[in-house]
Design a protein around this motif. Structure first.
Motif, PDB file in Angstrom:
ATOM      1  N   VAL A  35       0.783  -1.053   0.109  1.00  0.00           N
ATOM      2  CA  VAL A  35      -0.101  -0.135   0.055  1.00  0.00           C
ATOM      3  C   VAL A  35       0.887   1.345   0.040  1.00  0.00           C
ATOM      4  CG1 VAL A  35      -1.804  -1.062   1.143  1.00  0.00           C
ATOM      5  CG2 VAL A  35      -0.315   0.059   2.346  1.00  0.00           C
ATOM      6  N   SER A  36       0.110   2.207  -0.582  1.00  0.00           N
ATOM      7  CA  SER A  36       0.945   3.618  -0.677  1.00  0.00           C
ATOM      8  C   SER A  36       0.585   4.466   0.626  1.00  0.00           C
ATOM      9  CB  SER A  36       0.464   4.462  -1.823  1.00  0.00           C
ATOM     10  OG  SER A  36       1.075   3.839  -2.988  1.00  0.00           O
ATOM     11  N   ALA A  37       0.954   5.605   0.795  1.00  0.00           N
ATOM     12  CA  ALA A  37       0.526   6.706   1.621  1.00  0.00           C
ATOM     13  C   ALA A  37      -0.873   7.021   1.388  1.00  0.00           C
ATOM     14  CB  ALA A  37       1.305   7.696   2.021  1.00  0.00           C
ATOM     15  N   ILE A  46      -3.939  17.535  -0.904  1.00  0.00           N
ATOM     16  CA  ILE A  46      -2.253  17.243  -0.985  1.00  0.00           C
ATOM     17  C   ILE A  46      -2.012  15.884  -0.298  1.00  0.00           C
ATOM     18  CG2 ILE A  46       0.013  18.285   0.061  1.00  0.00           C
ATOM     19  CD1 ILE A  46      -1.303  21.001   0.628  1.00  0.00           C
ATOM     20  N   LYS A  47      -0.941  15.376  -1.197  1.00  0.00           N
ATOM     21  CA  LYS A  47      -0.641  13.760  -0.531  1.00  0.00           C
ATOM     22  C   LYS A  47       0.118  13.878   0.607  1.00  0.00           C
ATOM     23  CE  LYS A  47       0.881  11.308  -4.743  1.00  0.00           C
ATOM     24  NZ  LYS A  47       2.027  10.746  -5.383  1.00  0.00           N
ATOM     25  N   VAL A  48      -0.161  12.962   1.319  1.00  0.00           N
ATOM     26  CA  VAL A  48       0.597  12.624   2.597  1.00  0.00           C
ATOM     27  C   VAL A  48       1.965  12.851   2.442  1.00  0.00           C
ATOM     28  CG1 VAL A  48       0.989  11.318   4.609  1.00  0.00           C
ATOM     29  CG2 VAL A  48      -1.341  11.786   4.039  1.00  0.00           C
ATOM     30  N   THR A  49       2.511  11.919   1.360  1.00  0.00           N
ATOM     31  CA  THR A  49       3.934  12.022   1.257  1.00  0.00           C
ATOM     32  C   THR A  49       4.442  13.530   1.083  1.00  0.00           C
ATOM     33  OG1 THR A  49       3.743   9.921   0.139  1.00  0.00           O
ATOM     34  CG2 THR A  49       5.771  10.946  -0.169  1.00  0.00           C
ATOM     35  N   ASP A  50       3.709  14.382   0.428  1.00  0.00           N
ATOM     36  CA  ASP A  50       4.133  15.643   0.320  1.00  0.00           C
ATOM     37  C   ASP A  50       4.241  16.594   1.596  1.00  0.00           C
ATOM     38  OD1 ASP A  50       5.032  15.520  -2.522  1.00  0.00           O
ATOM     39  OD2 ASP A  50       2.698  15.784  -2.954  1.00  0.00           O
ATOM     40  N   GLY A 119       4.373   7.652   5.828  1.00  0.00           N
ATOM     41  CA  GLY A 119       3.302   7.715   5.260  1.00  0.00           C
ATOM     42  C   GLY A 119       2.795   6.440   5.078  1.00  0.00           C
ATOM     43  N   GLU A 120       3.536   5.554   4.177  1.00  0.00           N
ATOM     44  CA  GLU A 120       3.086   4.074   3.772  1.00  0.00           C
ATOM     45  C   GLU A 120       3.153   3.229   5.099  1.00  0.00           C
ATOM     46  OE1 GLU A 120       4.544   6.417   1.457  1.00  0.00           O
ATOM     47  OE2 GLU A 120       3.704   5.386  -0.147  1.00  0.00           O
ATOM     48  N   ASP A 121       4.178   3.307   5.679  1.00  0.00           N
ATOM     49  CA  ASP A 121       4.334   2.401   7.069  1.00  0.00           C
ATOM     50  C   ASP A 121       2.870   2.561   7.772  1.00  0.00           C
ATOM     51  OD1 ASP A 121       5.613   0.484   8.310  1.00  0.00           O
ATOM     52  OD2 ASP A 121       6.960   2.013   9.696  1.00  0.00           O
ATOM     53  N   ASP A 194      12.459   5.711  -5.517  1.00  0.00           N
ATOM     54  CA  ASP A 194      11.982   7.158  -6.045  1.00  0.00           C
ATOM     55  C   ASP A 194      10.585   7.321  -5.632  1.00  0.00           C
ATOM     56  OD1 ASP A 194      12.242   9.103  -7.880  1.00  0.00           O
ATOM     57  OD2 ASP A 194      11.909   7.842  -9.699  1.00  0.00           O
ATOM     58  N   ARG A 195      10.047   8.431  -6.020  1.00  0.00           N
ATOM     59  CA  ARG A 195       8.718   8.808  -5.827  1.00  0.00           C
ATOM     60  C   ARG A 195       7.891   7.943  -6.717  1.00  0.00           C
ATOM     61  NH1 ARG A 195       6.968  13.531  -3.781  1.00  0.00           N
ATOM     62  NH2 ARG A 195       5.075  12.630  -3.187  1.00  0.00           N
ATOM     63  N   GLY A 196       6.747   7.415  -6.165  1.00  0.00           N
ATOM     64  CA  GLY A 196       5.811   6.655  -6.789  1.00  0.00           C
ATOM     65  C   GLY A 196       6.397   5.170  -6.636  1.00  0.00           C
ATOM     66  N   GLY A 197       7.423   5.055  -5.738  1.00  0.00           N
ATOM     67  CA  GLY A 197       8.094   3.658  -5.554  1.00  0.00           C
ATOM     68  C   GLY A 197       7.254   2.454  -4.636  1.00  0.00           C
ATOM     69  N   SER A 198       5.891   2.557  -4.569  1.00  0.00           N
ATOM     70  CA  SER A 198       5.261   1.564  -3.979  1.00  0.00           C
ATOM     71  C   SER A 198       5.089   0.480  -5.087  1.00  0.00           C
ATOM     72  CB  SER A 198       3.742   1.964  -3.521  1.00  0.00           C
ATOM     73  OG  SER A 198       4.049   2.882  -2.294  1.00  0.00           O
ATOM     74  N   ASP A 199       4.986   0.959  -6.499  1.00  0.00           N
ATOM     75  CA  ASP A 199       4.772   0.011  -7.484  1.00  0.00           C
ATOM     76  C   ASP A 199       5.993  -0.765  -7.333  1.00  0.00           C
ATOM     77  OD1 ASP A 199       2.659   1.393  -8.546  1.00  0.00           O
ATOM     78  OD2 ASP A 199       3.895   2.482 -10.288  1.00  0.00           O
TER      79      ASP A 199
HETATM   80  N1  ASP Z   1       3.769   7.668  -1.597  1.00  0.00           N
HETATM   81  C1  ASP Z   1       4.833   7.876  -2.365  1.00  0.00           C
HETATM   82  C2  ASP Z   1       4.664   8.835  -3.434  1.00  0.00           C
HETATM   83  O1  ASP Z   1       3.960   9.737  -3.420  1.00  0.00           O
HETATM   84  C3  ASP Z   1       4.968   6.428  -3.067  1.00  0.00           C
HETATM   85  C4  ASP Z   1       4.103   5.893  -3.761  1.00  0.00           C
HETATM   86  O2  ASP Z   1       2.689   6.557  -3.707  1.00  0.00           O
HETATM   87  O3  ASP Z   1       4.202   4.896  -4.481  1.00  0.00           O
HETATM   88  O4  ASP Z   1       5.713   8.933  -4.132  1.00  0.00           O
END
Ligand code: ASP
Length: 452
Positions: A35-37, A46-50, A119-121, A194-199
């Protein structure tokens, strides 16, 4: 066994997490969930990661972190309350975040990675708790239990032993909820992808347990053949090969992280991109080989933010080691390059502009002039790469001519053409101001007559 990954918008609110639970429940094969944040709940959210990155930077610059901590904690509180979970979970999350914020600031990168990863944890802990409350036996699993990565901050990579260690997850009875986006070095230091790294996490898990399928849940029904924000109703891609997807996600197709392909590709595990908000839609399948569709081009992507280093020297082609020495200078600045188109007496090195500063450029230009005795050396900026991708492009004559004609009709000058030796992609370097017009023109050329 199926490994699923749910992206930020899929886990952004209680309502979304309920959809995740019903998707997982609908198929008992869905045993491991990355799972992502929590992401955006609406386009202006706003994304939690941001929020976390902002919080980390504020803490590092000695600013007031209290309201920023509160904002993040409130996001989780709203979710836990609406899911009917008791206060314990939001207390765990609030304490965890406070502990991270009060950790040692001396290692800046480690500090940022550690806050970002929360965020993810914490979302994984929350989702596992909700699954259990909803009668779906689940277990939160920390990447500490095996996702071993190298020591690069912000852009780490999994080490081979990570796959060995994580294989054991296939034996766990409960549904595993695994946080995306980070791992730990052998020394126990947290590092993020990297950003988007939950993939990437989902792909590593799928590869480690040798899953039958990796389902990547996002918020679109499928991958489109061109950016739907630019092209009206582009063709939906039903099936795409790993190679095609890799080329397209390199330049702007943000649906699936390009680094996420390697782990599943090595094992030949198919990937299905699906929509959490419309799970019955078949989505896009990423496969080793696909059936021919009769159309040469599968997709067209565009990406801006490129700079070109131009170097010329008379009789360059006869000088042994010129290219190597040039690239060594680039390497010494820790810059990765994307393309190196060349003529007899000139060569261009194309790189992402965000790696450059005026000081770095000056140093490179000076060294290339002095050490390689080059005649002309300069940087140019604001370029875009337009990438046309398709397995069917191989052995298809006249395609480059069609593309070049379509581009020329927009009035843009083609600054660079590069055809990879695999012949599944054709890259055009153009001035960024023409990017949108070119995408529309190329889409018209290769797709407008097609009905799918
Ligand atoms: N939360 C992280 C991001 O926004 C990773 C992800 O969602 O894949 O980059």
């Amino acid at each position: 066994m199926i490994v699923c990954k749910f992206g930020g918008t899929s886990v952004a609110s209680a309502e979304q997490i309920k959809k995740v639970a019903s998707i997982v429940k609908a198929n008992p094969e869905r045993k491991i969930i990355a799972v992502s944040a929590p992401g955006k709940r609406s386009s202006d959210d706003i994304k939690v990661t941001d929020l976390l990155i902002d919080l980390a930077n504020t803490a590092l610059s000695g600013g007031d972190v209290e309201t920023k901590i509160e904002t993040v904690v409130k996001r989780y509180e709203a979710i836990t309350e609406e899911l009917g979970l008791d206060k314990t979970m939001s207390n765990i999350i609030a304490n965890d975040l406070r502990e991270r914020v009060s950790s040692n600031l001396s290692n800046r990168e480690l500090f940022i990675d550690n806050i970002k990863a929360s965020g993810e944890d914490n979302n994984a802990k929350l989702i596992a708790a909700y699954f259990n409350a909803a009668g779906m036996p689940a277990k939160y699993m920390s990447p500490k239990d095996g996702l071993i990565v190298n020591d690069l901050p912000e852009r780490t990579f999994a080490l081979p032993e990570a796959y060995e260690n994580l294989r054991k997850l296939s034996e766990v009875e409960e549904i595993i909820v695994f946080p995306g986006f980070f791992g730990y070095t052998k020394a126990g230091i947290l590092r993020t992808f990297d950003r988007g790294g939950s993939d990437i996490t989902g792909s590593i898990l799928a590869s480690a347990v040798n899953a039958d399928l990796y389902e990547n849940f996002t918020d679109v029904d499928c991958v489109f053949s061109a950016n739907p924000k630019v092209v009206n109703c582009p063709v939906e891609i039903k099936e795409i090969t790993y190679r095609e997807m890799r080329e397209l996600s390199y330049a702007g197709f943000s649906v699936f992280h390009d680094e996420a392909l390697m782990p599943v590709y090595k094992q030949g595990i198919p990937v299905n991109i699906k929509n959490t908000n419309n799970p019955s839609a078949p989505g896009t399948r990423i496969v080793p080989e696909r059936t021919a569709t009769g159309r040469p081009v599968t997709g067209i992507s565009t990406d801006s933010g490129f700079s070109i280093l131009y170097v010329s020297k008379y009789l360059m082609n006869r000088e042994v080691g010129f290219g190597r020495r040039l690239l060594q200078i680039i390497e010494d600045e820790n810059i990765s390059y994307e393309h190196t188109p060349s003529g007899l007496d000139d060569i261009s090195v194309i790189m992402r502009s965000n790696q450059l500063t005026s000081e770095i450029e000056d140093r490179i230009v000076k060294r290339v002039k002095e050490e390689l005795s080059a005649e002309n050396v300069y940087f140019r900026h604001d370029f875009s790469m337009i990438v046309i991708v398709g397995e069917g492009m191989r052995n298809n004559t006249g395609l480059a001519a069609r593309a070049a004609t379509a581009i020329s009709q927009t009035g843009a000058n083609i600054e660079m053409i590069n055809q990879g030796s695999s012949e599944v992609s054709l890259v055009f370097g153009v001035r960024s101001q023409f990017e949108t017009q070119i995408l529309k023109a190329l889409y018209n050329e290769f797709f407008s007559t097609i009905t799918v």
